[in-house]
Design a protein around this motif. Structure first.
Motif, short mmCIF file in Angstrom:
data_model
loop_
_atom_site.label_atom_id
_atom_site.label_comp_id
_atom_site.label_asym_id
_atom_site.label_seq_id
_atom_site.Cartn_x
_atom_site.Cartn_y
_atom_site.Cartn_z
N ARG A 152 0.82 -1.26 -0.02
CA ARG A 152 -0.05 -0.07 -0.19
C ARG A 152 0.82 1.19 -0.09
N PHE A 153 1.87 1.14 0.67
CA PHE A 153 2.81 2.39 0.89
C PHE A 153 3.45 2.67 -0.37
N ALA A 154 3.88 1.53 -1.03
CA ALA A 154 4.65 1.77 -2.43
C ALA A 154 3.68 2.57 -3.53
N ALA A 155 2.49 2.16 -3.25
CA ALA A 155 1.40 2.86 -4.20
C ALA A 155 1.20 4.24 -3.54
N GLU A 156 0.97 4.45 -2.49
CA GLU A 156 0.48 5.78 -1.93
C GLU A 156 1.47 6.46 -1.54
N ARG A 157 2.99 6.28 -1.12
CA ARG A 157 4.09 6.96 -0.93
C ARG A 157 3.32 8.12 0.32
N PRO A 158 2.86 7.65 1.45
CA PRO A 158 2.68 8.69 2.52
C PRO A 158 3.84 9.48 3.11
N LEU A 159 4.90 8.62 3.09
CA LEU A 159 6.29 9.27 3.69
C LEU A 159 7.20 10.04 2.97
N ARG A 207 11.97 -1.44 5.64
CA ARG A 207 11.70 -1.39 4.19
C ARG A 207 10.25 -0.96 3.88
N THR A 208 9.46 -1.21 4.85
CA THR A 208 7.85 -0.48 4.86
C THR A 208 7.91 0.74 4.71
N LEU A 209 8.71 1.41 5.55
CA LEU A 209 9.15 3.32 5.73
C LEU A 209 9.67 3.48 4.50
N GLN A 210 10.58 2.76 3.89
CA GLN A 210 11.35 3.26 2.63
C GLN A 210 10.30 2.96 1.48
N ALA A 211 9.42 2.08 1.60
CA ALA A 211 8.42 1.85 0.42
C ALA A 211 7.52 3.08 0.37
N GLY A 212 7.06 3.56 1.74
CA GLY A 212 6.40 4.83 1.76
C GLY A 212 7.07 5.89 1.43
N GLY A 213 8.28 6.24 0.89
CA GLY A 213 8.99 7.28 0.55
C GLY A 213 10.07 8.15 1.47
N ALA A 214 9.88 7.46 2.64
CA ALA A 214 10.85 7.77 3.52
C ALA A 214 12.58 7.48 3.46
N SER A 215 13.51 8.27 3.89
CA SER A 215 14.85 7.89 4.13
C SER A 215 14.99 7.60 5.56
N VAL A 216 15.59 6.37 5.93
CA VAL A 216 15.81 5.84 7.11
C VAL A 216 17.00 5.69 7.77
N ALA A 264 22.94 -6.34 5.54
CA ALA A 264 21.78 -6.23 4.61
C ALA A 264 21.11 -4.94 4.27
N LEU A 265 20.58 -4.28 5.53
CA LEU A 265 19.93 -3.18 5.50
C LEU A 265 20.84 -1.90 4.81
N VAL A 266 21.98 -1.96 4.84
CA VAL A 266 23.07 -0.92 4.26
C VAL A 266 23.40 -1.40 2.77
N GLN A 267 23.52 -2.64 2.70
CA GLN A 267 24.08 -3.11 1.21
C GLN A 267 22.94 -3.15 0.37
N GLU A 268 21.86 -3.77 0.67
CA GLU A 268 20.82 -4.17 -0.04
C GLU A 268 19.78 -3.53 -0.27
N TYR A 269 19.47 -2.75 1.01
CA TYR A 269 17.99 -1.95 0.99
C TYR A 269 18.29 -0.51 1.21
N GLY A 270 19.54 -0.04 1.30
CA GLY A 270 20.01 1.45 1.16
C GLY A 270 19.79 2.12 2.44
N ALA A 271 19.69 1.42 3.35
CA ALA A 271 19.29 2.45 4.76
C ALA A 271 20.67 2.55 5.37
N GLU A 272 20.53 3.72 6.35
CA GLU A 272 21.75 4.06 6.89
C GLU A 272 21.62 3.29 8.22
N VAL A 273 22.65 2.68 8.73
CA VAL A 273 22.66 1.84 9.98
C VAL A 273 23.68 2.21 10.86
N PHE A 274 23.64 2.53 12.04
CA PHE A 274 24.75 2.65 13.08
C PHE A 274 24.68 1.76 14.18
#
Length: 418
Positions: A33-40, A60-69, A86-96
């Motif tokens: 739903r988020f990928a279609a509606e992009r609420p973030l 992944r769900t927040l990113q699908a909604g358009g957010a950077s995390v 995996a979050l960094v390399q495959e899904y493009g999140a910043e992780v600390f």
């Protein structure tokens, strides 16, 4: 720039994240739903949460909604390094986050996540929000609101609000029925015992298990421990909860009376100094100490160390043996931190499916409503809780009845008598 242990672990992390996703159908539907509606879309989110496969599917769900995390760990012992990779390399999140980092590293990672100048924050225990209000006040005007997902964090937020210190709206995701009723009761109940068994290989049948606290977590623990054949003793400070425990057939005692009886002690109160040296002094040889409250303050670990004449570290993975002057040995699990996440894998993904569905839908609601909210602790809209439960039931192929028009009229009228 992310700070993780080993990016080469990403492949293993992806496999585990995808495995968890199989039993998270509600969150998966929301992601679509988020990928279609992009609420973030266009919003930056900083999160301080357990870096686990289930959390990865929320990200992944927040990113699908358009957010950077940007994600920092809420507990150094719960971080799964392959999931972080995996979050960094495959899904493009910043992780600390790095498994086993020290206190300095823990707070450095929180500060690094905040350097992204987030619009919204997701917290698990209030450490990120606390850091914002104490050390990074320069960012407070940037933050539009946030969500808190654990009891300990909600308690701290309410205190901030009472003192007039809270500077932006926070939503108590923890307090939804689909979170605290199921996550705490069924998730904590199962995963805590899982962690204790993994760490000790103990047979729980016939053991006396002392559970400190009879909220949703303590209730779930007591039910499952009894199901495994344990004799359960509950300690409480709340008369209503103590009465509830007694009427469910559990023994209720003060900790001072339970301490000599227990074979296994589990704290789930959200408060400090629940088990102290006065209790250690009368415990059985071989007693096991475990905590499933958010912070490592429920068992007085420092007091235990001062009482001990020696420590056998790592007698088993996540188990340290403290030797007392009279030769008795007390076994502390996971350094007094969350045993279900340090010694096991935390809640089953099927439970976190509901908690993180609440979180995702609340984020979308907050993105639309933040300008109308005061700096206070807010409840999740009831319709979000109901929608998550409806989706979960549908994923389980369970149907329920609907009210008829006459039943609706009856419930909303005061004129109809008996």
């Amino acid at each position: 720039m992310s700070d993780i242990a080993d990016v080469s672990l990403a492949y293993e992390g992806v496999k585990r994240i995808e495995w968890a996703d199989r039993t998270m159908p509600v969150l998966r539907q929301i992601r679509e739903r988020f990928a279609a509606e992009r609420p973030l879309a266009g919003f930056r989110i900083a999160a301080c949460m357990h870096v686990t496969t289930e959390t990865a599917n929320l990200i992944r769900t927040l990113q699908a909604g358009g957010a950077s995390v940007a994600l920092a760990a809420s507990n150094p012992l719960s971080t799964q390094d392959d999931t972080a990779a995996a979050l960094v390399q495959e899904y493009g999140a910043e992780v600390f986050a790095r498994s086993g980092t020290d206190r300095e590293g823990y707070y450095r990672h929180i500060h690094q996540a905040l350097e992204t100048r987030p619009d919204f924050v997701l917290d698990d225990g209030c450490d990120l929000v606390n850091t914002l209000h104490i050390d990074r006040t320069d960012l407070l005007d940037t933050v539009k609101g946030g969500c808190e997902e654990t009891t300990t964090g909600v308690i701290r937020l309410h205190q901030m609000a009472r003192e007039g210190a809270l500077r932006f709206p926070m939503v108590a995701v923890n307090d939804t029925d689909t979170k605290h009723m199921f996550d705490n009761r069924y998730g904590t109940g199962q995963s805590t015992l899982d962690g204790i068994i993994r760490a000790t290989n103990a047979l729980l049948a016939g053991k006396t298990i002392v559970i400190a606290g009879f909220g949703y977590c303590g209730r779930g623990l007591a039910e499952r421990a009894r199901g495994l054949g344990a004799l359960v003793v509950v300690t409480e400070i709340d008369p209503v909860k103590a009465l509830d425990a007694a009427l469910q057939g559990f023994t209720v005692q003060p900790m001072a009376e339970a301490a000599p009886r227990g074979d296994v002690f589990i704290t789930v109160t959200g408060n400090r100094d629940v088990i102290t040296p006065e209790h250690f002094a009368v415990m059985k040889d071989g007693a096991i100490l475990a905590n499933s409250g958010h912070f490592d303050i429920e068992i007085d670990v420092r007091g235990l160390a001062e009482l001990a004449v020696g420590v056998n570290e790592g007698v088993r993975p996540m188990a340290d043996e403290y030797v007392l002057a009279d030769g008795r040995r007390l076994v502390l699990l996971a350094e007094g931190r969350l045993v279900n996440l340090a010694a096991a894998e935390g809640h089953p993904a099927a439970v976190m499916d509901m908690s993180f569905a609440d979180q995702a839908l609340t984020c979308a609601w907050l993105a639309a409503a933040y300008a109308t909210l005061e700096p206070a602790v807010h409840d999740v809209p009831k319709e979000i809780d109901t929608e998550v439960a409806r989706l979960k039931l549908a994923s389980m192929a369970i149907g329920i009845d609907a009210l008829t028009a006459d039943q609706e009229d009856y419930l909303h009228s005061w004129r109809l008598g008996s």
